[in-house]
Design a protein around this motif. Sequence first.
Motif: not given
Length: 312
Positions: A85-90
């Motif tokens: 839920g807190g991953i802004m960029r992958f």
Amino acid sequence: MGSQVLVPFRGSEDSHRHLKLMGDLGQIVPMKYNPRDENSIKAVMAKANVVINLIGREYETRNYSFEEVNHFMAEQLAVIAKEHGGIMRFIQVSCLGASPSSPSKMLKAKAAAEEAIIRELPEATIMRPAVMVGTEDRILNTWAHFAKNYSFLPLIGDGSTKIQPVYVVDVASAVVAALKDNGTSMGKVYELGGPEVFTVHQLAELMYDTIREYPHYVKVPFPIAKAIAMPREIFLRKVPFPLPIPSIFNLDLISALTQDTVVSPDALNFHDLGIEPHKVKGYPIEFLISYRKGGPQYGSTVSEKVSPEPWP
């Protein structure tokens, strides 16, 4: 960027120690993990807000298949990142030529990974670098080592396959540029190739020119090259001990060489990230001088010494 970099690793504690010197004290944090243990992956990802997946392998072992390493591990990371839920960029670092129709098992697995990641995280960024050159690369080093040991270099096919080698530093710059933009790279696929297209034979000529050796080639037709590489694949899971890591005669790489691997004309590339890729000849392959038989400066004049200042 003022960031802390978490570096998941498996295996020896010595495998990552050189990375700790690349940042301030406490900025590079190695974290031991097991790619088959979901809890250990979640522990590594717990405090992260960016995920860059560099996991990949161009040969199979008794324990890890192409599908598991190049596809399922990437899909698992995307699923966990979505749950986080807190991953802004992958950012998924894939391979140029990844396609479900590729003759290469690895490139098929990479294509499947891209599809799975986009399904879980439509905003993910996919990077498809061509074969990379640099200090620890797996193409020019392999060729130079083979040529020094055996005084010739096998040319798979007739050496006419086209490739578009890219300097590894440019690929790293592309990843950083994607992270620092305002989100314009999210949900996009970038094909990262160098500014020049080489045939395998032309790149080998450049390698020989740099190590100052007279070129000697043996052209190995694809069927014969596959026959030489086949025994390892047959016995890989039938013998109770690990088999040697394949180098030039890697069955999957031989299959990949049956097709040209270049950037598509309509694909997003370095220029869309504001980066001008560097030519391969010169500073990016200066590391090959260590293979010269008379030492790094064997046969050099002052005017021939390569300096990074005026490069490219």
